[in-house]
Scaffold this active site. Structure first.
Site, PDB file in Angstrom:
ATOM      1  CE  LYS A   1      31.532  -4.184-108.852  1.00  0.00           C
ATOM      2  NZ  LYS A   1      30.267  -3.626-110.355  1.00  0.00           N
TER       3      LYS A   1
ATOM      4  CG  LEU B   1      37.968  -2.151-115.115  1.00  0.00           C
ATOM      5  CD1 LEU B   1      38.453  -1.011-115.436  1.00  0.00           C
ATOM      6  CD2 LEU B   1      38.948  -3.175-114.184  1.00  0.00           C
ATOM      7  CG  ASP B   2      31.841  -4.815-113.355  1.00  0.00           C
ATOM      8  OD1 ASP B   2      31.951  -6.212-114.281  1.00  0.00           O
ATOM      9  OD2 ASP B   2      31.727  -5.191-111.878  1.00  0.00           O
ATOM     10  CE1 TYR B   3      27.412   2.650-118.328  1.00  0.00           C
ATOM     11  CE2 TYR B   3      26.008   2.642-116.152  1.00  0.00           C
ATOM     12  CZ  TYR B   3      25.785   2.896-117.615  1.00  0.00           C
ATOM     13  OH  TYR B   3      25.253   3.528-117.880  1.00  0.00           O
TER      14      TYR B   3
ATOM     15  CG  HIS C   1      30.909  -9.496-112.209  1.00  0.00           C
ATOM     16  ND1 HIS C   1      31.131  -8.527-113.017  1.00  0.00           N
ATOM     17  CD2 HIS C   1      30.071 -10.388-113.286  1.00  0.00           C
ATOM     18  CE1 HIS C   1      29.817  -8.188-113.596  1.00  0.00           C
ATOM     19  NE2 HIS C   1      29.652  -9.493-114.125  1.00  0.00           N
TER      20      HIS C   1
END
Ligand code: URA
Length: 238
Positions: free
Chosen positions: A190, A100-102, A187
């Site tokens: 997004k 999962l992204d930051y 990603h």
């Protein structure tokens, strides 16, 4: 008998690619002998040493973390940022199953069981991931249909998805969408919204397969019950 690089990767020591690298560099010993040939088969009782450290036959561990914002989904970070692994109290070499992204929150599974991780990540298993997405702007039916049909990201169309418009905030000009996908491209969420002209403001993963955030708050985690691990294997293992 299993291939040496697979055994090393499955132990959680490192990735398959890095394991291959270490083998080729002569950093791996089997029963005291350096083995530098890729694809060497090893038996369950063979003693494997990587960079001088014996691979222990660690107990398998499984965790479900409610990933908070501001931590990186990795086992270490060259910029010194906090990692998801640091949030879990264990000495085992666990790692996150996917990323999962930051700035993304939500369901993140961690384990030292390579078979469990591979099974959940393998594209052919089509494991469902449910995201709750806040975007800038007003989402309409046509956008939902585009997301569902698939949009082109990085030159490749995403596969069919399910999307539901949950809420529109007309004052703030923001929309909330639930998106169900079974791919795990970089990603992906997004980029899917970017492809239809929307910026994601907040992203949370609400579910992976049947694993939800129930009973957890951001930053908390729990171990998986043996029954849940079994259930996942019975659903996805071929
Ligand atoms: N898709 C994204 O864009 N980011 C995530 O963290 C997960 C899915």
């Amino acid at each position: 008998m299993e291939r040496l690089q697979k055994v090393i990767a499955n132990s959680g020591y490192t990735s398959r690619r890095k394991a291959e690298d270490l083998i080729e560099k002569g950093k791996v010993k089997v029963n005291g002998q350096v083995v530098s040939e890729l694809g060497t088969k090893v038996k369950p009782n063979d003693v494997i040493e990587v960079e001088g450290v014996e691979l222990s036959k660690e107990e398998k561990e499984y965790y479900l973390l409610y990933k908070p914002r501001g931590v990186i989904s990795s086992t270490d970070d060259d910029k010194g940022r906090k990692t998801v692994v640091e949030l879990i109290n264990t000495r085992s070499r666990i790692y996150p199953i996917g990323r999962l992204d930051y700035d993304t929150t939500g369901v993140l599974l961690l384990t030292n069981d390579g078979d469990f991780a591979n099974m959940l990540m393998h594209p052919s298993n089509r494991v469902e991931k449910v995201y709750f997405v806040k975007v800038e702007g007003i989402i309409k039916g046509e956008h939902i249909r585009m997301l569902e049909k698939g949009v082109v990201i990085d030159g490749v169309k995403t596969s069919k998805a399910k999307a539901k418009l949950k809420r529109i905030d007309k004052k703030q000009k923001t929309s909330y969408v639930e998106l169900v996908i079974h791919e795990g491209r970089n990603h992906q969420v997004k980029k899917m919204f970017e492809a239809i002209g929307f910026e994601v403001l907040k992203l949370s993963r609400e579910r992976v397969a049947f694993f939800t955030l129930d009973g957890l708050t951001s930053g908390e985690y729990r171990t998986l019950k043996p029954k849940e691990v079994k259930q996942a294997f019975s659903l996805f293992e071929k």
